[in-house]
Design a protein around this motif. Structure first.
Motif, PDB file in Angstrom:
ATOM      1  N   GLN A  61       6.089   0.452 -10.530  1.00 48.37           N
ATOM      2  CA  GLN A  61       6.238   1.301 -11.707  1.00 48.37           C
ATOM      3  C   GLN A  61       7.374   0.819 -12.593  1.00 48.37           C
ATOM      4  O   GLN A  61       7.243   0.743 -13.828  1.00 48.37           O
ATOM      5  N   THR A  80      15.600  -2.370  -9.147  1.00 44.40           N
ATOM      6  CA  THR A  80      14.604  -2.340  -8.087  1.00 44.40           C
ATOM      7  C   THR A  80      14.664  -3.660  -7.337  1.00 44.40           C
ATOM      8  O   THR A  80      15.225  -4.641  -7.841  1.00 44.40           O
ATOM      9  N   ASP A 114      11.335  -0.517  -1.791  1.00 43.30           N
ATOM     10  CA  ASP A 114      11.403   0.387  -2.933  1.00 43.30           C
ATOM     11  C   ASP A 114       9.980   0.739  -3.366  1.00 43.30           C
ATOM     12  O   ASP A 114       9.273  -0.084  -3.955  1.00 43.30           O
ATOM     13  N   LYS A 115       9.569   1.969  -3.097  1.00 48.16           N
ATOM     14  CA  LYS A 115       8.199   2.379  -3.371  1.00 48.16           C
ATOM     15  C   LYS A 115       7.910   2.561  -4.858  1.00 48.16           C
ATOM     16  O   LYS A 115       6.758   2.765  -5.247  1.00 48.16           O
ATOM     17  N   ASP A 116       8.947   2.495  -5.680  1.00 47.85           N
ATOM     18  CA  ASP A 116       8.758   2.614  -7.129  1.00 47.85           C
ATOM     19  C   ASP A 116       8.840   1.264  -7.847  1.00 47.85           C
ATOM     20  O   ASP A 116       8.871   1.218  -9.079  1.00 47.85           O
ATOM     21  N   GLN A 166       0.819  -1.219   0.000  1.00 48.42           N
ATOM     22  CA  GLN A 166       0.000   0.000   0.000  1.00 48.42           C
ATOM     23  C   GLN A 166       0.852   1.267   0.000  1.00 48.42           C
ATOM     24  O   GLN A 166       0.328   2.360  -0.217  1.00 48.42           O
ATOM     25  N   GLU A 167       2.161   1.136   0.231  1.00 48.21           N
ATOM     26  CA  GLU A 167       3.071   2.281   0.203  1.00 48.21           C
ATOM     27  C   GLU A 167       3.636   2.545  -1.192  1.00 48.21           C
ATOM     28  O   GLU A 167       4.369   3.517  -1.391  1.00 48.21           O
ATOM     29  N   GLN A 168       3.302   1.691  -2.150  1.00 55.44           N
ATOM     30  CA  GLN A 168       3.811   1.888  -3.507  1.00 55.44           C
ATOM     31  C   GLN A 168       3.258   3.184  -4.107  1.00 55.44           C
ATOM     32  O   GLN A 168       2.081   3.503  -3.948  1.00 55.44           O
ATOM     33  N   ARG A 169       4.109   3.910  -4.819  1.00 59.87           N
ATOM     34  CA  ARG A 169       3.676   5.157  -5.457  1.00 59.87           C
ATOM     35  C   ARG A 169       2.763   4.882  -6.656  1.00 59.87           C
ATOM     36  O   ARG A 169       1.866   5.657  -6.953  1.00 59.87           O
ATOM     37  N   TYR A 170       3.036   3.795  -7.351  1.00 59.66           N
ATOM     38  CA  TYR A 170       2.173   3.368  -8.455  1.00 59.66           C
ATOM     39  C   TYR A 170       0.906   2.787  -7.828  1.00 59.66           C
ATOM     40  O   TYR A 170       0.956   1.786  -7.111  1.00 59.66           O
ATOM     41  N   ASP A 171      -0.234   3.424  -8.082  1.00 61.46           N
ATOM     42  CA  ASP A 171      -1.443   3.038  -7.358  1.00 61.46           C
ATOM     43  C   ASP A 171      -2.514   2.393  -8.224  1.00 61.46           C
ATOM     44  O   ASP A 171      -3.641   2.181  -7.776  1.00 61.46           O
ATOM     45  N   SER A 172      -2.166   2.039  -9.461  1.00 55.64           N
ATOM     46  CA  SER A 172      -3.161   1.436 -10.346  1.00 55.64           C
ATOM     47  C   SER A 172      -3.202  -0.079 -10.148  1.00 55.64           C
ATOM     48  O   SER A 172      -2.858  -0.856 -11.032  1.00 55.64           O
TER      49      SER A 172
END
Length: 376
Positions: free
Chosen positions: A197, A315, A192-194, A118-124
């Motif tokens: 993505q 990543t 890695d929150k990215d 849930q901390e990932q920046r990509y939210d789709s």
């Protein structure tokens, strides 16, 4: 009062499609289904509330109420769930990734994994938890968590193995129109929150599986792998056994170069992104194995359809796996042996003589591992 008028009015006022309505059902239910286009046996249980005896069911049709106060209270308390579930059922998705987590008595790890995702920046993405017939206490924790977090939970009433459990989630994702699925073990963490993505960006027409660097809690690298299955390399494991005796931290000879991104033969099954059209093309994951060798089988399926896998060194995810926590390893060693024979027979591509050599190597490996653990 005309049948269904109240629910129709309430749903229209709150932008909920009433042709697929969620109702509260128990022994003293105030609801009775009328004009339904499905039979009672077709009702689908969705995210039940473990703190009460009620079941949440999806009903296609109208309902008749005989207790208006209970109806108003139920609708008010559950409007958020009604909107979400109706959107899931009746509207096309606008997300790219279905994240599938297979839970089997690992509720603590599963919840930690979800919170990390849930901390990932990509939210789709949508998170889907498939419970693979866990014990009741574990299942109740997951039910309550999914209910509170509005996470889609699919309960499997029989544990048919890792691939079979993931297939339940994959079929749901494909039928919903998702483009990709991320398979993630419950004991995965995502600093890695990215990561999502980066994995999505690397997908292409010829690359159908993309995986990150996998790091153990000891910072070891567990991705990618070299190609497996050729009978000429059947006895590679002897070198690994010798190295592990000399140095318990010795690197497995199966691992490929982790320092740079590249096409690879195989990736770890604990975390990878996969194209759902490809999954549908292969008829989903092979359920002939209960556990182990799934990665080897998938790598051959990718080869056979002339697609590729890609390893992303830029990543990573953490595999917080503790081997000793699984208890006696002997049953798992025997399961591995059965899965290895299945892979050799169906996917190795070896000649008859080559398969016999590979079978013998797998049997010998199994016996050595059982002996080593009996001494320990």
């Amino acid at each position: 009062m005309p049948r269904g008028v109240l629910i129709q009015k309430y749903c229209k006022q709150n932008n909920v499609q009433y042709n697929s309505i969620v109702v509260n059902v128990d022994e003293n239910s105030p609801f009775r289904v009328v004009e339904s286009d499905i039979n009672i046996k077709d009702f689908e249980i969705l995210s039940p509330n473990p703190t009460s005896q009620r079941r949440t069911l999806t009903v296609h049709g109208l309902v008749e109420m005989n207790n208006l106060d209970i109806v108003y209270k139920f609708m008010s308390e559950n409007i958020k769930m009604l909107r979400r579930l109706n959107s899931d059922k009746d509207n096309p998705i606008n997300k790219d990734i279905a994240i599938i987590i297979l839970n089997y008595n690992s509720e603590v790890d599963t919840i930690k994994c979800v919170k990390s995702l849930q901390e990932q920046r990509y939210d789709s993405f949508e998170i889907i938890i498939v419970d693979n017939c866990s014990k009741k206490p574990s299942l109740n924790v997951i039910r309550n968590f999914c209910y509170n977090e509005s996470i889609h939970l699919i309960e499997n009433n029989k544990n048919n193995g890792y691939n079979a459990g993931n297939n339940i989630g994959l079929k749901y994702a494909f039928n919903k129109g998702y483009k990709y699925a991320l398979i993630a073990n419950p004991d995965m963490e995502f600093p890695d929150k990215d990561m999502l993505q980066i994995l999505v960006d690397r997908m292409s027409n010829d690359i159908v599986v993309v995986a990150p660097d996998i790091r153990g809690i000891d910072n070891s690298h567990q991705n990618p792998y070299k190609r497996l299955g050729d009978w000429k390399h059947s006895f590679y494991w002897i070198g690994n056994v010798i190295r592990s005796i000399i140095d318990s931290n010795a690197k497995d000879s199966l691992f490929d170069d982790w320092s740079k991104s590249h096409y690879c033969a195989m990736v770890s099954g604990c975390c990878f992104l996969i194209d759902l059209k490809f999954v549908d093309a292969i008829g989903y994951f092979d359920e002939g194995v209960f556990l182990y060798c799934e990665e080897s089988i998938l790598s051959r399926q990718v080869e056979q359809l002339k697609y590729k896998m890609w390893y992303c060194a830029n990543t990573y995810a953490v595999h917080a796996h503790i081997e000793k926590a699984k208890g006696n390893p002997n049953p798992r060693i025997r399961i591995w042996y059965r899965s290895k024979k299945y892979f050799i027979r169906n996917y190795s591509g070896n000649s008859w003589i080559g398969r016999q050599i590979a079978y013998f190597s797998a049997w010998l490996n199994c016996m050595v591992q059982l002996m080593i653990h009996s001494v320990k």
